[in-house]
Design an enzyme around this catalytic site. Structure first.
Site, PDB file in Angstrom:
ATOM      1  CD  GLU A 136      -8.698   1.085   7.392  1.00 14.44           C
ATOM      2  OE1 GLU A 136      -8.659   0.101   8.178  1.00 14.44           O
ATOM      3  OE2 GLU A 136      -8.036   2.160   7.802  1.00 14.44           O
ATOM      4  CG  ASP A 168      -8.796  -1.274  11.560  1.00 17.65           C
ATOM      5  OD1 ASP A 168      -7.900  -1.756  11.048  1.00 17.65           O
ATOM      6  OD2 ASP A 168      -9.103  -0.063  10.744  1.00 17.65           O
ATOM      7  CG  ASP A 173      -0.194  -0.494   2.556  1.00 19.91           C
ATOM      8  OD1 ASP A 173       1.003  -0.550   2.493  1.00 19.91           O
ATOM      9  OD2 ASP A 173      -1.277  -0.748   3.506  1.00 19.91           O
TER      10      ASP A 173
HETATM   11  C1  F6R Z   1       1.427  -1.401   6.044  1.00 25.90           C
HETATM   12  C2  F6R Z   1       0.241  -2.055   6.213  1.00 25.90           C
HETATM   13  C3  F6R Z   1      -0.473  -2.072   7.576  1.00 25.90           C
HETATM   14  C4  F6R Z   1       0.196  -2.412   8.589  1.00 25.90           C
HETATM   15  C5  F6R Z   1      -0.696  -2.472   9.917  1.00 25.90           C
HETATM   16  C6  F6R Z   1       0.158  -2.676  11.140  1.00 25.90           C
HETATM   17  O1  F6R Z   1       1.958  -1.762   4.672  1.00 25.90           O
HETATM   18  O2  F6R Z   1      -0.127  -2.746   5.322  1.00 25.90           O
HETATM   19  O3  F6R Z   1      -1.738  -2.968   7.448  1.00 25.90           O
HETATM   20  O4  F6R Z   1       0.740  -3.852   8.723  1.00 25.90           O
HETATM   21  O5  F6R Z   1      -1.422  -1.192   9.964  1.00 25.90           O
HETATM   22  O6  F6R Z   1       0.957  -1.617  11.241  1.00 25.90           O
HETATM   23  P1  F6R Z   1       1.995  -1.533  12.189  1.00 25.90           P
HETATM   24  O7  F6R Z   1       3.040  -2.492  12.125  1.00 25.90           O
HETATM   25  O8  F6R Z   1       2.704  -0.174  12.463  1.00 25.90           O
HETATM   26  O9  F6R Z   1       1.380  -1.912  13.871  1.00 25.90           O
END
Ligand code: F6R
Length: 270
Positions: free
Chosen positions: A148, A141, A66
């Protein structure tokens, strides 16, 4: 599903790094799906160390999950925007290893035509024969990528609005320290869809910390639901490895069973 529980973040990162390095060694031109965020930083640091000891990335291709919409790779000055995931990947991994620039793929958050761009991104994944191993974190979430709650479990790469919780988490993790006001954060992102992620041949999910414990339990042991898009892990048909630290695993109902299975497989060399 192999659910591996380790005492702390460092041991979780060690295990996950070995999994990735194993793919790179056995298939030097493998296609890796990569994630950003706080969780994989330990893995990226270890991959850099392994590269310094000889691990070769010269034929590896990567696709990131992403990128924020409205920031990202400026084609003239590739990594000039501090909060883009392109910059994150460059700083945390790519500039330290011998991966070829043309083998790196990160959604372009500056595209003016997100719909056709997202279709093009999917085509690029197809063209290289699909993703061999997709590295994933878990959002608070329950998201994978920026899928999401409410995203279809069959969704493809597309533009997605971010939830308030994700915006809060991102603000704390990335924007606060640069004094960027919340209203200047991107509210949309380009993300691979859940359907896209599930097509990866193998999945490696890493999660640490007590803050994620409830979501880990829901995702792995609860019902499959578009309200927790990572629960789609239960639908994946390839090899799934989930590596957790103890805190993240603390609300799992069946952790004794997972520890037992890991030991059995180790004892039998499986
Ligand atoms: C980022 C992504 C997100 C993160 C998730 C956890 O490329 O795909 O889904 O893996 O938000 O983020 P952290 O590791 O910062 O807790």
């Amino acid at each position: 599903m192999d659910i591996i529980i380790r005492d702390h973040y460092e041991a979780m990162s060690d295990y996950a790094t070995e999994v990735i390095a194993g793919y790179v060694k056995s298939k030097p031109d493998c296609v890796l799906g990569l994630a950003t965020g706080g969780t994989p930083i330990g893995v990226y640091q270890r991959l850099i160390q392994m590269h310094q000891q000889g691990l070769d990335f010269s034929q590896v291709k990567t696709f990131n999950l992403d990128e924020y919409y409205g920031i990202g790779m400026d084609l003239e000055k590739p990594y000039n925007l501090d909060q883009s995931y392109a910059r994150f990947m460059h700083e945390e991994l790519f500039k330290h290893i011998n991966i070829k620039k043309e083998n790196i793929h990160i959604p372009n958050g500056l595209t003016k035509e997100p719909e056709s761009y997202c279709q093009w991104y999917e085509k690029q994944i197809e063209k290289v024969g699909g993703i061999d191993l997709q590295l994933l974190g878990l959002g608070r979430d329950g998201h994978w990528g920026f899928n999401e709650p409410g995203s279809s479990l069959g969704s493809r790469t597309r533009l997605q609005a971010l939830t308030e919780q994700t915006l809060d988490d991102n603000y704390e993790a990335f924007y606060k320290k640069s004094n960027i006001p919340k209203d200047q954060m991107p509210y949309f992102a380009i993300t691979m869809g859940i359907g896209t992620i599930l097509e990866a041949r193998n999945i490696l999910m890493i999660v640490n910390g007590a803050k994620k414990a409830e979501m880990v339990a829901k995702c792995l042991e609860g019902p499959i639901t578009s309200q927790i898009t990572a629960s789609a892990i239960q639908l994946h048909s390839g090899r799934i490895t989930v590596v957790l630290d103890k805190a993240a695993a603390s609300q799992l109902q069946h952790s004794n069973h997972y520890v037992h299975v890991e030991k059995l497989k180790r004892d039998y060399g499986l």
